[in-house]
Design a protein around this motif. Structure first.
Motif, PDB file in Angstrom:
ATOM      1  N   GLN A  71       0.830  -1.210   0.000  1.00 14.55           N
ATOM      2  CA  GLN A  71       0.000   0.000   0.000  1.00 14.55           C
ATOM      3  C   GLN A  71       0.864   1.259   0.000  1.00 14.55           C
ATOM      4  O   GLN A  71       0.507   2.267  -0.608  1.00 14.55           O
ATOM      5  CB  GLN A  71      -0.941  -0.018   1.207  1.00 14.55           C
ATOM      6  CG  GLN A  71      -1.962  -1.142   1.147  1.00 14.55           C
ATOM      7  CD  GLN A  71      -3.074  -0.971   2.144  1.00 14.55           C
ATOM      8  OE1 GLN A  71      -3.752   0.052   2.173  1.00 14.55           O
ATOM      9  NE2 GLN A  71      -3.279  -1.972   2.981  1.00 14.55           N
ATOM     10  N   ALA A  74       2.625   1.541  -3.659  1.00 18.38           N
ATOM     11  CA  ALA A  74       1.778   1.594  -4.854  1.00 18.38           C
ATOM     12  C   ALA A  74       1.862   2.945  -5.549  1.00 18.38           C
ATOM     13  O   ALA A  74       1.972   3.028  -6.777  1.00 18.38           O
ATOM     14  CB  ALA A  74       0.333   1.261  -4.485  1.00 18.38           C
ATOM     15  N   ASP A  75       1.807   4.035  -4.786  1.00 20.61           N
ATOM     16  CA  ASP A  75       1.868   5.377  -5.381  1.00 20.61           C
ATOM     17  C   ASP A  75       3.178   5.583  -6.142  1.00 20.61           C
ATOM     18  O   ASP A  75       3.192   6.167  -7.234  1.00 20.61           O
ATOM     19  CB  ASP A  75       1.718   6.454  -4.303  1.00 20.61           C
ATOM     20  CG  ASP A  75       0.285   6.562  -3.805  1.00 20.61           C
ATOM     21  OD1 ASP A  75      -0.630   6.112  -4.517  1.00 20.61           O
ATOM     22  OD2 ASP A  75       0.090   7.101  -2.697  1.00 20.61           O
ATOM     23  N   ILE A  78       3.003   3.678  -9.400  1.00 19.76           N
ATOM     24  CA  ILE A  78       2.070   4.310 -10.333  1.00 19.76           C
ATOM     25  C   ILE A  78       2.699   5.563 -10.950  1.00 19.76           C
ATOM     26  O   ILE A  78       2.540   5.834 -12.154  1.00 19.76           O
ATOM     27  CB  ILE A  78       0.741   4.643  -9.622  1.00 19.76           C
ATOM     28  CG1 ILE A  78      -0.026   3.346  -9.359  1.00 19.76           C
ATOM     29  CG2 ILE A  78      -0.116   5.585 -10.463  1.00 19.76           C
ATOM     30  CD1 ILE A  78      -1.244   3.512  -8.502  1.00 19.76           C
ATOM     31  N   HIS A 104      -3.745  -4.333  -4.238  1.00 22.20           N
ATOM     32  CA  HIS A 104      -3.766  -2.880  -4.031  1.00 22.20           C
ATOM     33  C   HIS A 104      -3.143  -2.146  -5.218  1.00 22.20           C
ATOM     34  O   HIS A 104      -3.671  -1.124  -5.666  1.00 22.20           O
ATOM     35  CB  HIS A 104      -3.036  -2.515  -2.737  1.00 22.20           C
ATOM     36  CG  HIS A 104      -3.695  -3.058  -1.507  1.00 22.20           C
ATOM     37  ND1 HIS A 104      -4.898  -2.573  -1.038  1.00 22.20           N
ATOM     38  CD2 HIS A 104      -3.338  -4.065  -0.677  1.00 22.20           C
ATOM     39  CE1 HIS A 104      -5.252  -3.246   0.047  1.00 22.20           C
ATOM     40  NE2 HIS A 104      -4.324  -4.157   0.285  1.00 22.20           N
ATOM     41  N   LEU A 105      -2.044  -2.676  -5.746  1.00 16.79           N
ATOM     42  CA  LEU A 105      -1.393  -2.034  -6.879  1.00 16.79           C
ATOM     43  C   LEU A 105      -2.287  -2.077  -8.116  1.00 16.79           C
ATOM     44  O   LEU A 105      -2.474  -1.061  -8.796  1.00 16.79           O
ATOM     45  CB  LEU A 105      -0.056  -2.716  -7.180  1.00 16.79           C
ATOM     46  CG  LEU A 105       0.684  -2.189  -8.413  1.00 16.79           C
ATOM     47  CD1 LEU A 105       1.009  -0.708  -8.269  1.00 16.79           C
ATOM     48  CD2 LEU A 105       1.958  -2.997  -8.658  1.00 16.79           C
ATOM     49  N   ASN A 107      -5.536  -2.483  -8.273  1.00 17.36           N
ATOM     50  CA  ASN A 107      -6.720  -1.660  -8.031  1.00 17.36           C
ATOM     51  C   ASN A 107      -6.413  -0.180  -8.231  1.00 17.36           C
ATOM     52  O   ASN A 107      -7.175   0.551  -8.883  1.00 17.36           O
ATOM     53  CB  ASN A 107      -7.251  -1.926  -6.621  1.00 17.36           C
ATOM     54  CG  ASN A 107      -8.480  -1.103  -6.293  1.00 17.36           C
ATOM     55  OD1 ASN A 107      -8.392  -0.070  -5.625  1.00 17.36           O
ATOM     56  ND2 ASN A 107      -9.631  -1.558  -6.744  1.00 17.36           N
ATOM     57  N   ARG A 108      -5.282   0.245  -7.700  1.00 12.52           N
ATOM     58  CA  ARG A 108      -4.894   1.659  -7.843  1.00 12.52           C
ATOM     59  C   ARG A 108      -4.567   2.001  -9.299  1.00 12.52           C
ATOM     60  O   ARG A 108      -4.867   3.106  -9.771  1.00 12.52           O
ATOM     61  CB  ARG A 108      -3.688   1.954  -6.951  1.00 12.52           C
ATOM     62  CG  ARG A 108      -3.972   1.811  -5.460  1.00 12.52           C
ATOM     63  CD  ARG A 108      -4.831   2.939  -4.923  1.00 12.52           C
ATOM     64  NE  ARG A 108      -4.197   4.223  -5.144  1.00 12.52           N
ATOM     65  CZ  ARG A 108      -3.204   4.706  -4.392  1.00 12.52           C
ATOM     66  NH1 ARG A 108      -2.750   3.992  -3.358  1.00 12.52           N
ATOM     67  NH2 ARG A 108      -2.680   5.879  -4.638  1.00 12.52           N
ATOM     68  N   CYS A 109      -3.949   1.066 -10.003  1.00 10.88           N
ATOM     69  CA  CYS A 109      -3.660   1.296 -11.419  1.00 10.88           C
ATOM     70  C   CYS A 109      -4.955   1.469 -12.213  1.00 10.88           C
ATOM     71  O   CYS A 109      -5.064   2.366 -13.062  1.00 10.88           O
ATOM     72  CB  CYS A 109      -2.856   0.122 -11.992  1.00 10.88           C
ATOM     73  SG  CYS A 109      -1.116   0.128 -11.553  1.00 10.88           S
ATOM     74  N   ARG A 110      -5.937   0.628 -11.947  1.00  7.29           N
ATOM     75  CA  ARG A 110      -7.216   0.744 -12.653  1.00  7.29           C
ATOM     76  C   ARG A 110      -7.876   2.089 -12.351  1.00  7.29           C
ATOM     77  O   ARG A 110      -8.424   2.732 -13.241  1.00  7.29           O
ATOM     78  CB  ARG A 110      -8.133  -0.412 -12.238  1.00  7.29           C
ATOM     79  CG  ARG A 110      -7.583  -1.802 -12.516  1.00  7.29           C
ATOM     80  CD  ARG A 110      -7.524  -2.141 -13.981  1.00  7.29           C
ATOM     81  NE  ARG A 110      -8.837  -2.155 -14.597  1.00  7.29           N
ATOM     82  CZ  ARG A 110      -9.050  -2.399 -15.880  1.00  7.29           C
ATOM     83  NH1 ARG A 110      -8.024  -2.646 -16.692  1.00  7.29           N
ATOM     84  NH2 ARG A 110     -10.258  -2.401 -16.379  1.00  7.29           N
ATOM     85  N   GLN A 111      -7.810   2.506 -11.112  1.00  3.80           N
ATOM     86  CA  GLN A 111      -8.391   3.792 -10.733  1.00  3.80           C
ATOM     87  C   GLN A 111      -7.669   4.951 -11.411  1.00  3.80           C
ATOM     88  O   GLN A 111      -8.294   5.956 -11.775  1.00  3.80           O
ATOM     89  CB  GLN A 111      -8.348   3.971  -9.214  1.00  3.80           C
ATOM     90  CG  GLN A 111      -9.270   3.025  -8.449  1.00  3.80           C
ATOM     91  CD  GLN A 111      -9.132   3.184  -6.948  1.00  3.80           C
ATOM     92  OE1 GLN A 111      -8.336   3.980  -6.455  1.00  3.80           O
ATOM     93  NE2 GLN A 111      -9.898   2.396  -6.191  1.00  3.80           N
ATOM     94  N   ALA A 112      -6.349   4.811 -11.571  1.00  2.00           N
ATOM     95  CA  ALA A 112      -5.545   5.893 -12.145  1.00  2.00           C
ATOM     96  C   ALA A 112      -5.516   5.861 -13.668  1.00  2.00           C
ATOM     97  O   ALA A 112      -4.899   6.718 -14.298  1.00  2.00           O
ATOM     98  CB  ALA A 112      -4.115   5.809 -11.596  1.00  2.00           C
TER      99      ALA A 112
END
Length: 286
Positions: A71, A74-75, A78, A104-105, A107-112
């Motif tokens: 977590q 991840a940023d 990204i 988490h990675l 999921n965050r990639c899909r969101q971004a």
């Protein structure tokens, strides 16, 4: 897009790359091409992955991404992806995210809006299911069982009436206790298949009624070694079967209420016939 003789790797893309669960020959040509041509490999254990990469003469730089830092990192990853870096995500074995880090990675990639490309490949769940001889049209993968007995028994109780094939991961040092908890909840006749050391030298896939399987395990200490996949046949529902949760509710209510009232309330809660619950209570409750 970066093109080589055998592979085209997109910039700003996260690749989900399955790796062998035992036999190194199971890695795909596409997986090797991606691992060799991305800018960075995010690995659950960089030392473990480095041995795999060395075997295939791949020198791509690795970056540690595991349960304890995913977590937070991840940023960072990204940002690198958005800047044009191509990254491959791998776990120690099998397909990332399947009881392994990566959710988490991804999921965050899909969101971004970062492109995510999943590759097919080795997965212990599917490998075990394909060779178990249990129904495979409907199944539920439940991941690792809880470490404590109460948690395991609660899990088995919640799944006791599930008609799908159930699949669990378990470690060798807990397999005996886990099967004992399963026996206490599901009984000795439930068909269970134990798949261990899949794709490795001592691969074993053995199925039997649960009571017999436990006896078989106890006959040879070697049978409890290695990584385990436990597959459990789904509940076979007879016409007169009552849901286990309804029976449990009657058992709880009857501690405070007359059986007739307890059966009526449980029947209303679970949508079953009160007379059937009342008869069951007469036969099974003191």
């Amino acid at each position: 897009m970066r093109e080589t003789n055998s592979c085209m790797v997109d910039v700003a893309t996260l690749y989900i790359v399955p790796t062998p669960i035992g036999n190194l020959a199971d890695i795909t040509h596409r997986a090797l091409d991606v691992l060799a041509n991305v800018d960075l490999i995010a690995a659950e254990d960089t030392r473990h992955t480095s041995r795999l990469l060395s075997h295939f003469s791949i020198s791509t730089r690795t970056f540690a991404l595991h349960d304890h830092n995913e977590q937070q990192k991840a940023d960072y990853l990204i940002e690198k992806l958005q800047a044009g870096t191509s990254i491959a995500l791998v776990s120690d074995a099998g397909t990332p995210l399947i009881s392994d880090p990566g959710y988490h990675l991804v999921n965050r990639c899909r969101q971004a809006g970062v492109k995510v490309v999943p590759l097919p490949g080795p997965c212990a769940v599917i490998t075990a299911l394909s060779g178990a001889g249990l129904p495979s049209d409907r199944f539920s993968f439940e991941g690792f069982l809880p470490p404590k007995s109460k948690g395991r028994r609660d899990t088995f109780q919640s799944l006791a009436d599930d008609e799908r094939t159930l699949i669990f991961y378990e470690s060798p040092h807990r397999i005996t206790d886990s099967l004992a908890d399963m026996l206490a909840v599901l009984g000795p006749e439930r068909q269970v298949v134990l798949a261990r050391e899949l794709t490795k030298t001592y691969e074993t896939i053995h199925g039997a009624p649960l009571g017999e399987l436990i006896d078989w395990l106890s006959e040879d200490s070697n049978r409890v070694r290695g990584e385990m996949v436990v597959l459990v046949a789904g509940h076979r529902k007879a016409k007169d079967d009552l849901p286990s949760e309804a029976l449990r509710t009657v058992g709880l209510l009857v501690k405070e209420l007359p059986l007739k009232k307890a059966a009526a309330l449980a029947a209303e809660i679970h949508g079953v016939k009160k007379n059937a619950l009342y008869k069951w209570g007469l036969e099974n409750l003191d």
